[in-house]
Enzyme design. Structure first.
Site, mmCIF file in Angstrom:
data_model
loop_
_atom_site.group_PDB
_atom_site.id
_atom_site.type_symbol
_atom_site.label_atom_id
_atom_site.label_comp_id
_atom_site.label_asym_id
_atom_site.label_seq_id
_atom_site.Cartn_x
_atom_site.Cartn_y
_atom_site.Cartn_z
ATOM 1 N N GLY A 109 71.861 49.001 -98.630
ATOM 2 C CA GLY A 109 70.766 49.143 -99.421
ATOM 3 C C GLY A 109 71.216 50.334 -100.369
ATOM 4 O O GLY A 109 71.805 50.035 -101.442
ATOM 5 N N TYR A 159 54.680 46.742 -90.380
ATOM 6 C CA TYR A 159 53.897 46.141 -91.626
ATOM 7 C C TYR A 159 52.894 45.246 -90.838
ATOM 8 O O TYR A 159 52.836 45.041 -89.862
ATOM 9 C CB TYR A 159 54.841 45.449 -92.374
ATOM 10 C CG TYR A 159 55.664 46.295 -93.355
ATOM 11 C CD1 TYR A 159 55.209 47.020 -94.333
ATOM 12 C CD2 TYR A 159 56.911 46.582 -93.029
ATOM 13 C CE1 TYR A 159 55.901 48.110 -95.032
ATOM 14 C CE2 TYR A 159 57.902 47.603 -93.661
ATOM 15 C CZ TYR A 159 57.308 48.194 -94.776
ATOM 16 O OH TYR A 159 57.866 49.050 -95.432
ATOM 17 N N LYS A 164 76.141 66.289 -92.710
ATOM 18 C CA LYS A 164 76.253 66.116 -94.272
ATOM 19 C C LYS A 164 77.467 65.651 -94.789
ATOM 20 O O LYS A 164 77.999 66.195 -95.902
ATOM 21 C CB LYS A 164 75.725 67.605 -94.746
ATOM 22 C CG LYS A 164 74.420 68.059 -94.381
ATOM 23 C CD LYS A 164 73.391 67.293 -95.205
ATOM 24 C CE LYS A 164 73.213 67.460 -96.558
ATOM 25 N NZ LYS A 164 72.724 68.933 -96.945
#
Length: 664
Positions: free
Chosen positions: A340, A181, A451
């Site tokens: 998160g 950023y 997975k």
């Protein structure tokens, strides 16, 4: 005795004591702002729900302090400086609710995105950067910030933190010397070509970050915690080109040597904690790790930071395994565990862990369809497996007027979610599933080692439905007459889909993806996967990791052109993993015939033949809705859900089922 008690010991950031070792990782609060930059009701409810669920520290996700130098188009995300009165008013309502649960809350504040601004969020405004460098997504050159503009942003950080403190926030997090950023672009020489006091030496490149923490401490006092989201390594091979796990490359971003040196300087400047990850927008699969990344991938870097600085270190990155989290705290890898996406999936994760109800924790499957994919494309934060995330009030369970007996035909995600919601509301739900277990396409989809969380989701549904006393009958294919002769008030048809197949000649060696994934068919040592969509690519990757020679044949000009992952972190990583694992791709090619171990293909170079032991068809699915069509005009209240209605992904299967089941 709860073996995870250590995770519930308090920890301090500066003088702010947090009741346990769990933080809600900052995720972009897209859709959680009102028109004036305050928190809307969705945002207030969303963050409060995670505090209610036991999370010790809530970190809000990015809010912009500046809307003049880099304009973001209000109300993209909350902004503590746009309308301070409105921000303080709504912020205080939220922090007071969060504090009621003895949780703390930090406001994450951003200096801007610079060259990585997502185009859907950019509007007509020109991107800015430390220097005139190429934008991450657009073929545009960024405009260099002036010194006056840098100083103006620094002052805005002070204003924003002051307003946050007034609003009841317990501290702030600076976004960020991480992920590439704007403030990170100043810190990295690849992006910062300046020759003034903000460029050149590492100290000069970190001057922006230094002035920010000094300004905030000056405005809010030394005891007001200022934490930093920090990446000690970038994994950048070149602009728009990131490295894969295990790949040998020369780091062009921040390498670990500079990462250690920068961390020491940043803590010396006054930062009270480092919230550690790795990666950049050029290697987005590190910053937002898909299922193809291993669990707990940031642990080595968090450990390095713990050995480098004397402030608390927070570690995120697929840390949803409680045993892994416990080990990380016990062995000194980090001081706090940041969750998160797992807290999007289950806001009650922490309380369930505290009360020994691990099997009741709804797993995140790292698909990023509901979170990062939707942030990237639609500027809204949600969750694929939790339809109530960021919609807690809008999707609250409706009270029932009259209890109904509801038949659910099919035990895939749509059927299971429908039955779960019906049972929670007080209806009597009954499931019939023709196979020997619940989960539908989660079972073959979850077969590859990367997975595993698909299987965990299927197991969670089975456990949850058992807890809710939902009657489940397996190995039973329901017929039209059986339904018509029963006394159900409502019927939900969620019979899924069937793989599309076509003859090639030697069809004894032509299999479906599901047959191979489930181990029902052996692909041999060399195989061809027909279809380069998500299922085909993941199957090819799984087989290649098992030592098979795999070729993908795709009719379109590239893999993942149709039905690829919504989030670029997932799609870009998978695209790179295919060649990295030795999988050949034949694009613009169509298979014609398979005989005597030779596959005949029509390619741009004409007819080609490829020797292989088998051919695996992964060319999509078709809706299995025959039972619905038989009953459509026979039953007054009947619904068609999941792949039986329209072949789609896990997210829409779950979301549509929630919507329908919540209104029966």
């Amino acid at each position: 005795m709860n073996k995870y008690k250590r995770l519930f010991e308090p920890v301090k950031i500066g003088k702010c004591e947090i009741k346990n070792r769990f933080a809600l990782a900052p995720m972009g609060p897209l859709g959680l702002s009102d028109n004036e930059g305050g928190f809307n009701q969705r945002g207030i409810d969303y963050y409060t729900e995670r505090a209610k669920g036991g999370t010790g520290l809530i970190i809000t996700g990015v809010t912009f302090v500046d809307n003049e130098v880099e304009e973001h188009g209000m109300p993209n995300v909350p902004c503590p400086t746009h309308n301070p009165v409105q921000f303080v008013r709504t912020g205080r309502e939220m922090t007071e609710r969060i504090h009621a649960y003895n949780s703390k809350v930090f406001l994450q504040m951003s200096g801007g995105f610079g060259r990585v601004t997502i185009p859907t969020n950019l509007g007509e405004f020109p991107p800015v950067a430390p220097s005139p460098i190429k934008h991450r997504w657009l073929d545009k050159t960024c405009r260099e910030l002036t010194v006056d503009e840098i100083k103006a942003i620094v002052k805005k950080f002070g204003d924003g933190a002051y307003n946050a403190k007034r609003a009841g926030f317990d501290g702030v997090q600076i976004h960020a010397v991480h992920e590439g950023y704007l403030i990170d672009q100043f810190a990295i020489s690849l992006f910062n070509h300046r020759t003034d006091e903000y460029g050149g030496s590492l100290e000069n490149r970190l001057r922006f970050a230094k002035e920010i923490v000094e300004e905030i401490k000056n405005r809010c006092g030394e005891d007001f915690p200022v934490t930093l989201r920090y990446s000690p390594k970038s994994f950048i091979k070149d602009l728009r080109d990131g490295a894969l796990p295990g790949e040998e490359f020369k780091e062009k971003g921040r390498d670990l040597d500079e990462g250690v040196e920068a961390a020491k300087l940043l803590v010396a400047y006054g930062y009270d904690a480092l919230d550690t990850d790795v990666g950049s927008y050029d290697s987005w699969w590190w910053s937002h790790p898909p299922m193809y990344q291993e669990k707990g991938l940031y642990r080595p870097y968090a450990k390095l930071m713990k050995e480098t600085v004397d402030v608390p270190v927070i570690c995120a990155g697929r840390m949803d395994d409680p045993d892994m989290a416990l080990e990380a705290i016990e062995n000194g890898t980090c001081d706090m565990i940041s969750l998160g996406r797992p807290l999007l999936a289950d806001p009650d994760y922490v309380n369930k862990l505290r009360s020994n109800k691990c099997k009741s924790i709804r797993p995140c499957i790292s698909c990023q369809e509901g979170c990062m994919g939707r942030v990237q494309h639609y500027s809204m934060l949600n969750c694929a497996v939790n339809p109530q995330a960021c919609k807690e009030r809008a999707n609250a369970l409706n009270p029932i007027v009259k209890k109904k007996k509801v038949l659910v035909v099919g035990g895939g995600v749509a059927g299971c979610e429908a039955a779960r919601v019906l049972a929670l509301r007080g209806h009597e739900a009954v499931i019939f599933e023709k196979s020997n277990r619940l989960g539908g396409n989660l079972i073959p989809g979850g077969a590859p080692s990367f997975k595993e969380d698909d299987i965990a989701l299927a197991d969670w549904y089975a456990h949850t439905l058992e807890e809710l006393n939902v009657k489940v009958t397996l190995n039973h294919k329901v017929t039209k007459d059986e339904i018509l002769n029963s006394n159900y008030d409502s019927v939900i048809i969620a019979t899924g889909s069937t793989p599309k197949v076509f003859p090639l000649g030697d069809d004894k060696k032509v299999f479906t993806a599901a047959e191979v994934l489930l181990g029902k068919k052996d692909a041999g040592n060399a195989t061809v996967v027909v279809g380069g969509g998500l299922v085909g690519c993941e199957l090819a990757l799984d087989l290649a990791k098992k030592g098979k020679k795999v070729t993908i044949v795709e009719a379109l000009n590239k893999i993942l052109a149709l039905n690829g992952p919504l989030c670029s972190a997932n799609s870009e990583m998978l695209e790179k993993l295919i060649p990295f694992n030795g999988i050949e791709v034949k694009a613009n090619s169509k298979v014609k015939e398979y005989k005597n171990g030779l596959l005949k293909m029509e390619t741009v170079n004409g007819i080609e033949e490829l020797p292989c032991d088998s051919v695996i068809l992964s060319v999509g699915y078709k809706e299995e809705n025959s039972l619905y069509k038989e009953l459509e005009f026979e039953i007054p209240e009947i619904y068609l859900l999941g792949d039986a209605r329209k072949v789609s992904n896990i997210m829409y299967g779950i979301w549509d089922a929630f919507e329908v089941a919540n209104h029966i």
